[in-house]
Scaffold this active site. Structure first.
Site: not given
Length: 439
Positions: A167-168, A172, A185, A279
């Site tokens: 991700g940004s 992971l 993570k 989210d």
């Protein structure tokens, strides 16, 4: 005339839309009077780049160096780490922009050189910062007198194996902890900011206090440099989003209902504990090796305030409730709206508003009441549930305990009718157990 973008930093989209309408009156609208507005030429400059800390500050300084007067700035970030920064600046009465592009390119190069000479945030302060934030959160567990924390991972027992996603702000990995298969993570240390630390500590705070079979189980966290990470159970079958859109999987009705019931139970548990996910989308719904679906990713989740309302824009536009898009106060019913969009995605196998950009979708959801089109042959009770979940007025949306009842009732009817509405026909799905073991 260049009206301002009808989306962005303003807390009221409607006001921006009305302002734009003054410049572009609809046919037959006699109330609008564009002549009364003074002519003010503007230019719009858009930067598309990899997202990083303090990007807006850097770009603002860059434009000031060139000598531009900024009227508005609008920043849009994507979940995969990109940023779109739109600036509306005082313009000039002609459209020539070649010299401006050259001047901006020079400033960007100069800015990059300055950045490369700056050192990153020292890693040593990170652990103390996180510990301080977590301990200061209300309801947090006591830290034992020996200074260790019950949720602190012993890194000697943690084995990191292959990367499974990125991700940004984090990567992971699959791995093991004390011989148990886990997901790890890891925050990208070179990108650590105060905001990332706050989200990290919030995620640890929320995850360590929840335990439900339809919520991904938290195992522990590393808050000591060099690796800041959160360790959870490993979900072998991956995300529902990947299953639908990358593996091109199709959910037949019994399977769909089973997934929806699992998600509703997880969300009902969170809401009963005053946690708003904020989210909820198919990318954050993961499936384990036993085909149990669990709610994941609490990076932007929040404990609901005493007043019961919250404000802030967070989440992903295609699944976001209109009140969140508009920066209005919202509560747990924002998650119900997102659930409705995710349920439609399970039903159709399509991306919500695939023909629009996320930004266009957000504006249409708020200003035009846009919703996905429900297929004609949808089970009538399911179609009715979808429409209730994405009502514009949050008070009109059901809560998750009611949603569970409705879904279980539909599942019983479908099972009695043979899986797809025809008596005697087997469901024929790898999710054959709709209700077994999921009450």
């Amino acid at each position: 005339m260049h009206p301002p973008p009808t989306f962005g930093s303003s807390p009221n989209l409607e006001a921006l839309a009305l302002q734009a309408n003054r410049y572009h009156p609809e046919d037959g609208d006699s109330t609008a009077n564009p002549i009364s507005q003074p002519f003010c030429p503007m230019h719009e400059i858009t930067f598309s780049t990899v997202d990083k800390p303090k990007l807006l500050n850097q770009l603002t300084s860059l434009l000031a160096e060139v000598g531009l007067n900024i009227q508005e700035a609008h920043v849009f970030s994507t979940a995969d780490g990109f940023s779109l920064d739109v600036f509306v600046v005082d313009g000039w009465p002609y459209e020539e922009t070649e010299e401006l592009k050259i001047a901006l390119q020079k400033e960007i190069l100069k800015s990059k050189e300055q950045c490369s000479n700056q050192s990153p945030i020292p890693a040593v302060t990170v652990s103390e910062h996180i510990k301080e934030q977590i301990v200061s959160l209300p309801g947090c567990i006591e830290i034992p007198s020996d200074g260790t924390d019950v949720w602190e991972i012993d890194t000697r027992q943690l084995k990191i194996e292959n990367k499974v996603g990125s991700g940004s702000n984090s990567d992971l990995y699959r791995g093991t902890y004390c011989s148990q298969e886990v997901a790890i993570k890891i925050l990208k240390s070179e990108l650590v900011t105060t905001e990332m630390l706050r989200e990290f500590s919030q995620e640890v705070f929320i995850m360590r206090k929840i335990r439900h079979k339809n919520v991904v189980q938290f195992i522990g966290a590393c808050t000591r440099p060099p690796k800041l990470c959160i360790v959870t159970e490993f979900m072998a079958r991956g995300s529902i989003y990947d299953y639908i859109h990358k593996q091109k999987g199709v959910f037949k009705l019994p399977s769909l209902l089973k997934v929806a019931i699992d998600v509703s139970k997880g969300m009902n548990y969170l809401h009963q504990n005053n946690i708003i996910h904020r989210d909820l989308k198919t990318a954050n719904l993961l499936m384990d090796e036993n085909e149990v679906v669990k709610v994941a990713d609490f990076g932007v989740a929040r404990v609901q305030s005493q007043s019961g309302v919250m404000t802030a824009e967070t989440g992903t536009y295609r699944w976001m409730a209109p009140e969140v898009i508009e920066h209005k106060p919202y509560d747990h019913k924002a998650d119900v709206f997102s659930f409705g969009i995710a349920l439609w995605e399970l039903l159709t196998g399509e991306l919500p508003y695939a023909y629009l950009t996320p930004l266009q979708a957000a504006v249409s959801v708020v200003q035009k009441g846009l919703r996905p089109t429900i297929p004609k042959h949808t089970h009538p009770r399911l179609a009715e549930l979808l429409e209730r979940c994405w009502q514009q007025d949050p008070a009109q949306r059901p809560n998750f305990s009611e949603i569970i009842d409705i879904l279980q009732q539909i599942a019983r009817e479908v099972a009695d009718e043979g899986g797809d509405g025809r008596k005697g026909k087997s469901p024929g799905s790898f999710f054959s157990a709709i209700m077994r073991g999921h009450h």
